[in-house]
Design a protein around this motif. Structure first.
Motif, PDB file in Angstrom:
ATOM      1  N   ARG A 235      63.240  25.660  43.462  1.00 30.15           N
ATOM      2  CA  ARG A 235      62.164  26.517  42.984  1.00 30.15           C
ATOM      3  C   ARG A 235      61.457  27.151  44.174  1.00 30.15           C
ATOM      4  O   ARG A 235      61.374  26.562  45.245  1.00 30.15           O
ATOM      5  CB  ARG A 235      61.157  25.705  42.162  1.00 30.15           C
ATOM      6  CG  ARG A 235      61.753  24.896  41.039  1.00 30.15           C
ATOM      7  CD  ARG A 235      62.389  25.805  40.014  1.00 30.15           C
ATOM      8  NE  ARG A 235      63.006  25.037  38.962  1.00 30.15           N
ATOM      9  CZ  ARG A 235      62.787  25.228  37.686  1.00 30.15           C
ATOM     10  NH1 ARG A 235      61.985  26.168  37.280  1.00 30.15           N
ATOM     11  NH2 ARG A 235      63.387  24.507  36.790  1.00 30.15           N
ATOM     12  N   THR A 236      60.921  28.370  43.972  1.00 27.08           N
ATOM     13  CA  THR A 236      60.273  29.078  45.073  1.00 27.08           C
ATOM     14  C   THR A 236      58.863  29.475  44.678  1.00 27.08           C
ATOM     15  O   THR A 236      58.448  29.333  43.533  1.00 27.08           O
ATOM     16  CB  THR A 236      61.065  30.340  45.446  1.00 27.08           C
ATOM     17  OG1 THR A 236      61.141  31.175  44.298  1.00 27.08           O
ATOM     18  CG2 THR A 236      62.459  30.004  45.923  1.00 27.08           C
ATOM     19  N   PHE A 237      58.145  30.012  45.636  1.00 27.45           N
ATOM     20  CA  PHE A 237      56.798  30.511  45.412  1.00 27.45           C
ATOM     21  C   PHE A 237      56.828  31.735  44.501  1.00 27.45           C
ATOM     22  O   PHE A 237      57.862  32.373  44.334  1.00 27.45           O
ATOM     23  CB  PHE A 237      56.165  30.932  46.739  1.00 27.45           C
ATOM     24  CG  PHE A 237      55.765  29.794  47.622  1.00 27.45           C
ATOM     25  CD1 PHE A 237      54.531  29.215  47.496  1.00 27.45           C
ATOM     26  CD2 PHE A 237      56.637  29.321  48.582  1.00 27.45           C
ATOM     27  CE1 PHE A 237      54.146  28.176  48.317  1.00 27.45           C
ATOM     28  CE2 PHE A 237      56.264  28.280  49.398  1.00 27.45           C
ATOM     29  CZ  PHE A 237      55.024  27.705  49.263  1.00 27.45           C
ATOM     30  N   ILE A 238      55.664  32.081  43.978  1.00 27.06           N
ATOM     31  CA  ILE A 238      55.525  33.340  43.261  1.00 27.06           C
ATOM     32  C   ILE A 238      55.242  34.399  44.319  1.00 27.06           C
ATOM     33  O   ILE A 238      54.241  34.347  45.016  1.00 27.06           O
ATOM     34  CB  ILE A 238      54.398  33.244  42.225  1.00 27.06           C
ATOM     35  CG1 ILE A 238      54.817  32.259  41.151  1.00 27.06           C
ATOM     36  CG2 ILE A 238      54.089  34.603  41.640  1.00 27.06           C
ATOM     37  CD1 ILE A 238      53.737  31.857  40.219  1.00 27.06           C
ATOM     38  N   GLN A 239      56.158  35.333  44.437  1.00 24.78           N
ATOM     39  CA  GLN A 239      56.075  36.319  45.506  1.00 24.78           C
ATOM     40  C   GLN A 239      56.176  37.715  44.913  1.00 24.78           C
ATOM     41  O   GLN A 239      56.133  37.879  43.702  1.00 24.78           O
ATOM     42  CB  GLN A 239      57.190  36.063  46.512  1.00 24.78           C
ATOM     43  CG  GLN A 239      58.553  35.992  45.899  1.00 24.78           C
ATOM     44  CD  GLN A 239      59.569  35.396  46.851  1.00 24.78           C
ATOM     45  OE1 GLN A 239      59.295  35.189  48.004  1.00 24.78           O
ATOM     46  NE2 GLN A 239      60.756  35.139  46.364  1.00 24.78           N
ATOM     47  N   MET A 240      56.293  38.726  45.771  1.00 25.34           N
ATOM     48  CA  MET A 240      56.393  40.099  45.294  1.00 25.34           C
ATOM     49  C   MET A 240      57.571  40.259  44.339  1.00 25.34           C
ATOM     50  O   MET A 240      58.618  39.659  44.543  1.00 25.34           O
ATOM     51  CB  MET A 240      56.580  41.050  46.475  1.00 25.34           C
ATOM     52  CG  MET A 240      55.286  41.422  47.131  1.00 25.34           C
ATOM     53  SD  MET A 240      55.490  42.472  48.575  1.00 25.34           S
ATOM     54  CE  MET A 240      56.593  43.714  48.021  1.00 25.34           C
ATOM     55  N   ARG A 241      57.366  41.046  43.273  1.00 24.16           N
ATOM     56  CA  ARG A 241      58.359  41.379  42.267  1.00 24.16           C
ATOM     57  C   ARG A 241      58.718  40.215  41.342  1.00 24.16           C
ATOM     58  O   ARG A 241      59.695  40.292  40.610  1.00 24.16           O
ATOM     59  CB  ARG A 241      59.610  41.979  42.897  1.00 24.16           C
ATOM     60  CG  ARG A 241      59.333  43.254  43.658  1.00 24.16           C
ATOM     61  CD  ARG A 241      60.564  43.889  44.226  1.00 24.16           C
ATOM     62  NE  ARG A 241      61.492  44.294  43.174  1.00 24.16           N
ATOM     63  CZ  ARG A 241      61.497  45.477  42.576  1.00 24.16           C
ATOM     64  NH1 ARG A 241      60.595  46.367  42.907  1.00 24.16           N
ATOM     65  NH2 ARG A 241      62.390  45.763  41.666  1.00 24.16           N
ATOM     66  N   THR A 242      57.949  39.137  41.353  1.00 18.82           N
ATOM     67  CA  THR A 242      58.154  38.061  40.394  1.00 18.82           C
ATOM     68  C   THR A 242      57.517  38.464  39.075  1.00 18.82           C
ATOM     69  O   THR A 242      56.369  38.889  39.039  1.00 18.82           O
ATOM     70  CB  THR A 242      57.508  36.749  40.891  1.00 18.82           C
ATOM     71  OG1 THR A 242      58.079  36.395  42.140  1.00 18.82           O
ATOM     72  CG2 THR A 242      57.716  35.636  39.899  1.00 18.82           C
ATOM     73  N   VAL A 243      58.261  38.338  37.982  1.00 21.67           N
ATOM     74  CA  VAL A 243      57.746  38.672  36.658  1.00 21.67           C
ATOM     75  C   VAL A 243      57.144  37.412  36.050  1.00 21.67           C
ATOM     76  O   VAL A 243      57.797  36.366  36.000  1.00 21.67           O
ATOM     77  CB  VAL A 243      58.864  39.244  35.761  1.00 21.67           C
ATOM     78  CG1 VAL A 243      58.340  39.514  34.368  1.00 21.67           C
ATOM     79  CG2 VAL A 243      59.423  40.505  36.366  1.00 21.67           C
TER      80      VAL A 243
ATOM     81  N   MET B 235      54.190  42.001  36.698  1.00 23.74           N
ATOM     82  CA  MET B 235      54.997  41.807  37.885  1.00 23.74           C
ATOM     83  C   MET B 235      54.070  41.700  39.088  1.00 23.74           C
ATOM     84  O   MET B 235      53.187  42.542  39.276  1.00 23.74           O
ATOM     85  CB  MET B 235      55.958  42.969  38.089  1.00 23.74           C
ATOM     86  CG  MET B 235      56.901  42.764  39.251  1.00 23.74           C
ATOM     87  SD  MET B 235      58.087  44.078  39.457  1.00 23.74           S
ATOM     88  CE  MET B 235      57.038  45.392  40.007  1.00 23.74           C
ATOM     89  N   CYS B 236      54.259  40.663  39.870  1.00 23.79           N
ATOM     90  CA  CYS B 236      53.405  40.416  41.029  1.00 23.79           C
ATOM     91  C   CYS B 236      53.609  41.503  42.080  1.00 23.79           C
ATOM     92  O   CYS B 236      54.735  41.817  42.452  1.00 23.79           O
ATOM     93  CB  CYS B 236      53.723  39.047  41.616  1.00 23.79           C
ATOM     94  SG  CYS B 236      52.753  38.639  43.073  1.00 23.79           S
ATOM     95  N   ILE B 237      52.497  42.069  42.535  1.00 21.92           N
ATOM     96  CA  ILE B 237      52.532  43.053  43.616  1.00 21.92           C
ATOM     97  C   ILE B 237      52.228  42.372  44.938  1.00 21.92           C
ATOM     98  O   ILE B 237      52.895  42.598  45.942  1.00 21.92           O
ATOM     99  CB  ILE B 237      51.506  44.185  43.358  1.00 21.92           C
ATOM    100  CG1 ILE B 237      51.892  44.964  42.114  1.00 21.92           C
ATOM    101  CG2 ILE B 237      51.404  45.096  44.557  1.00 21.92           C
ATOM    102  CD1 ILE B 237      50.863  45.978  41.702  1.00 21.92           C
ATOM    103  N   GLN B 238      51.215  41.495  44.924  1.00 22.60           N
ATOM    104  CA  GLN B 238      50.807  40.846  46.167  1.00 22.60           C
ATOM    105  C   GLN B 238      50.099  39.542  45.845  1.00 22.60           C
ATOM    106  O   GLN B 238      49.307  39.477  44.905  1.00 22.60           O
ATOM    107  CB  GLN B 238      49.872  41.770  46.943  1.00 22.60           C
ATOM    108  CG  GLN B 238      49.410  41.207  48.250  1.00 22.60           C
ATOM    109  CD  GLN B 238      48.445  42.140  48.963  1.00 22.60           C
ATOM    110  OE1 GLN B 238      47.982  43.120  48.390  1.00 22.60           O
ATOM    111  NE2 GLN B 238      48.141  41.839  50.203  1.00 22.60           N
TER     112      GLN B 238
END
Length: 174
Positions: free
Chosen positions: A53-61, A74-77
């Motif tokens: 599993r990874t962090f919530i980063q750019m472009r994560t829905v 969608m995460c921008i920042q």
């Protein structure tokens, strides 16, 4: 005989995904080889490394779990941390799907607090919390929730991050 081993291995992987992939409180370690056992030298270490599993980063829905009108963002920042956002962190997101008569419209840039993350996080008592999906509650610039209801479980770690209003709106605190 090879077909029998393959079916045992796939049954074991289904069992593993039920235990680890669908648990709210991930108190289980990733080393389940002792629980599943090995059959004729076949281990599950390769498939365990694939489900990292990874962090919530750019472009994560992320799924929106309040009644603000948005369905998916969608995460921008991520506003804190170089790698990305975790439980309780604030993000800037763009609304990708929305209800037609909601407060928030498609394409709007909003702030959100991460209330569920698929990446596991350790607690002070030694247990770990991990959710099935990535979810967010939309907030304004002052940190007050836009919606009036929060759906699904919310971790109590939000209290440390000063998001008490979200905890009061939540139906279940994990």
């Amino acid at each position: 005989m090879a077909a029998g081993l393959a079916s045992k291995w796939s049954l074991g992987m289904r069992f593993y995904s039920l235990i680890v992939g669908r648990s709210l409180l991930g108190g289980l370690n990733n080393n389940l080889s002792s629980l599943l056992g090995t059959s004729n030298g076949i281990t599950c270490s390769h498939s365990l490394s694939l489900q990292q599993r990874t962090f919530i980063q750019m472009r994560t829905v992320l799924k929106v779990v309040d009644n603000s009108g948005a369905k998916k963002v969608m995460c921008i920042q991520a506003l804190k941390g170089k790698k990305g956002a975790r439980l309780g962190d604030t993000i800037i997101a763009s609304v990708k799907e929305a209800h037609p008569n909601g407060k928030v419209k498609k394409g709007k840039v909003v702030y959100g607090v991460v209330v569920r993350a698929a990446m596991q996080r350790g607690r002070c008592d030694g247990s770990e919390v991990k959710f099935d999906d990535n979810a967010v509650v939309l907030v304004d610039k002052q940190g007050q929730p836009i919606g009036t209801r929060v759906f699904g479980p919310v971790p109590h770690e939000l209290r440390k991050k000063k998001h008490v209003k979200i905890l009061t709106l939540a139906g279940h605190i994990a």
